[in-house]
Design a protein around this motif. Structure first.
Motif, PDB file in Angstrom:
ATOM      1  N   ASP A 174      13.230   2.756   0.537  1.00  0.00           N
ATOM      2  CA  ASP A 174      13.905   1.756  -0.293  1.00  0.00           C
ATOM      3  C   ASP A 174      13.205   0.398  -0.231  1.00  0.00           C
ATOM      4  OD1 ASP A 174      15.947   3.486  -1.158  1.00  0.00           O
ATOM      5  OD2 ASP A 174      17.073   3.162   0.691  1.00  0.00           O
ATOM      6  N   TYR A 175      12.569   0.126   0.913  1.00  0.00           N
ATOM      7  CA  TYR A 175      11.926  -1.174   1.098  1.00  0.00           C
ATOM      8  C   TYR A 175      10.507  -0.990   1.638  1.00  0.00           C
ATOM      9  CZ  TYR A 175      16.590  -3.160   0.542  1.00  0.00           C
ATOM     10  OH  TYR A 175      17.813  -3.509   0.043  1.00  0.00           O
ATOM     11  N   ARG A 176       9.678  -2.013   1.417  1.00  0.00           N
ATOM     12  CA  ARG A 176       8.315  -2.030   1.957  1.00  0.00           C
ATOM     13  C   ARG A 176       8.041  -3.426   2.513  1.00  0.00           C
ATOM     14  NH1 ARG A 176       7.757  -2.984  -3.514  1.00  0.00           N
ATOM     15  NH2 ARG A 176       6.387  -4.729  -4.098  1.00  0.00           N
ATOM     16  N   PRO A 177       7.097  -3.561   3.440  1.00  0.00           N
ATOM     17  CA  PRO A 177       6.748  -4.892   3.937  1.00  0.00           C
ATOM     18  C   PRO A 177       6.293  -5.802   2.798  1.00  0.00           C
ATOM     19  CG  PRO A 177       5.854  -3.218   5.378  1.00  0.00           C
ATOM     20  CD  PRO A 177       6.380  -2.498   4.171  1.00  0.00           C
ATOM     21  N   GLU A 178       6.717  -7.052   2.847  1.00  0.00           N
ATOM     22  CA  GLU A 178       6.350  -8.010   1.795  1.00  0.00           C
ATOM     23  C   GLU A 178       4.844  -8.191   1.709  1.00  0.00           C
ATOM     24  OE1 GLU A 178       8.039 -12.273   0.197  1.00  0.00           O
ATOM     25  OE2 GLU A 178       8.022 -11.891   2.362  1.00  0.00           O
ATOM     26  N   SER A 179       4.182  -8.116   2.854  1.00  0.00           N
ATOM     27  CA  SER A 179       2.723  -8.219   2.867  1.00  0.00           C
ATOM     28  C   SER A 179       2.170  -7.298   3.947  1.00  0.00           C
ATOM     29  CB  SER A 179       2.263  -9.661   3.125  1.00  0.00           C
ATOM     30  OG  SER A 179       2.748 -10.121   4.386  1.00  0.00           O
ATOM     31  N   GLN A 180       0.977  -6.776   3.717  1.00  0.00           N
ATOM     32  CA  GLN A 180       0.321  -5.894   4.678  1.00  0.00           C
ATOM     33  C   GLN A 180      -0.760  -6.664   5.428  1.00  0.00           C
ATOM     34  OE1 GLN A 180      -1.520  -2.422   2.982  1.00  0.00           O
ATOM     35  NE2 GLN A 180      -2.607  -1.917   4.871  1.00  0.00           N
TER      36      GLN A 180
END
Length: 404
Positions: A281-287
């Motif tokens: 549902d969610y992913r890190p805002e930045s890698q």
């Protein structure tokens, strides 16, 4: 079911009266039926009833000198293509789970190599009792045994809840599907796009956010659909499962990649879209460009919402027949039907992933399928057996729906 040999076991319980209708339905469908009754069953319905309906003598005792002169329990065990116990009492289920062979029915179950299906029937409190649930967990782990039901509703004692034996029509239908699998060519000419497995949302080059999805259910549906004659594209997250024969696989990693690959596959032609994938549902805002070093006691990770592949496909003006999956841990029916309405799905398949031995990373599952006009339960059973029944349902209902 022509020429199929069904051994029906009947144990003690008021639901034994329904078993007479089950025998009638099986005979009408062309099956050969033999009946084994326990002493408890005889207290509710007389053997003569089942002898008249089946046209075969009813067996009631392991210690019948005439029958056992020819090792009758072994003969019955070898004769059966499938053993069905309906109703299956809490006592019988406990003895079956622990491998006891202290009467004719349990002895036949221990001796047969045929698949065994049990249809539990008992008071709702007995069904929920932790000892009974411990026995059911043992049966769920047995690859020879399928547990059908129980259903929910009013009970003879006046209680309401889980514990009712499934209706004879439902049991007969499950036997038909179990014996006949999918009608040949039922999806011939249809194009299916199926998503499966988890997604991985990278935090840095060595870490990611993911979930426990194994992809087994989606791969089983792809295999069943291909066997039914469909052209199948499988958009798959990272899994370690062999690709089913005749299925085109598009590998992806992230939720955004799954959305893009799914939309492209639908653009190329799609009659049915089945979303079994457990998309993050969610992913890190930045890698992070480099591995994040362990430099403090805590770390804050900002997350942003991922695109919704299922909702995006269902919202297309040329949307195919769209099937969603809902893996829940509580209030399964409420959350699943709400998801179906919100996302404007044609069908949704719900399962309780908190049930031990079922769902994620297991070869077995139990699901309830909802569509706007009805619902049905499938399993516990192997994921491939469930996939075959799902494909048959999808074939049946997708022909009835026309999207604008």
């Amino acid at each position: 079911m022509a020429a199929q040999r069904i051994l029906l076991g009947i144990t003690g319980g008021i639901a034994a009266y329904k078993s007479a209708e089950l025998v009638r339905l099986l005979k009408k469908a062309g099956a050969e039926v033999r009946v084994v009754m326990t002493g408890g069953a005889e207290a509710f319905v007389r053997p003569l009833t089942f002898q008249a309906l089946s046209g075969e003598p009813v067996r009631t005792s392991l210690l019948d000198p005439e029958a056992e002169a020819g090792m009758g329990h072994i003969e019955l065990a070898k004769w059966a293509d499938r053993v069905v116990v309906a109703p299956a009492s809490a006592d019988f289920l406990a003895r079956l789970a622990h491998g006891l062979a202290d009467d004719l029915l349990t002895t036949v179950c221990c001796a047969t190599e045929a698949p065994i299906a049990v249809a539990p029937a008992m008071n709702q409190a007995m069904w929920k009792n932790h000892r009974n649930q411990r026995n059911m967990a043992l049966l769920a782990d047995d690859p020879q045994i399928s547990v059908w039901g129980p259903g929910q509703g009013d009970q003879a004692c006046g209680d309401t809840g889980l514990g009712r034996m499934l209706e004879p029509e439902d049991l007969a239908d499950r036997l038909l599907n179990a014996v006949g699998a999918i009608p040949a060519g039922v999806l011939a000419g249809k194009r299916l796009v199926i998503t499966a497995g988890p997604t991985r949302e990278p935090i840095d080059p060595v870490r990611y956010i993911s979930n426990h999805s194994s992809g087994k259910m989606g791969y089983a549906i792809a295999e069943a659909a291909a066997q039914a004659g469909a052209s199948v594209t499988l958009v798959s997250g990272p899994v370690s499962i062999p690709v089913p024969e005749g299925v085109q696989v598009v590998p992806v990693e992230t939720a955004e990649e799954m959305l893009a690959a799914s939309q492209k596959a639908v653009d190329e032609g799609c009659d049915v879209f089945v979303a079994t994938a457990a998309v993050a549902d969610y992913r890190p805002e930045s890698q992070a460009a480099n591995k994040i070093k362990k430099s403090s006691e805590s770390m804050n990770l900002s997350l942003v919402r991922n695109p919704d592949t299922l909702a995006s496909v269902a919202a297309r003006p040329d949307a195919p027949f769209t099937v969603g999956f809902a893996a829940e841990t509580s209030d399964v029916e409420h959350y699943a039907t709400d998801k179906m309405r919100r996302k404007k799905l044609d069908m949704i398949v719900a399962n309780d992933v908190s049930s031990p031995g079922l769902g994620f990373n297991s070869d077995r599952n139990a699901v309830t399928v909802f569509w706007p006009q009805g619902q049905t339960s499938i399993g516990p059973d192997t994921k491939l057996a469930i996939a075959e029944r799902l494909v048959a349902l999808i074939a049946q209902h997708s022909d009835k729906v026309t999207h604008p």
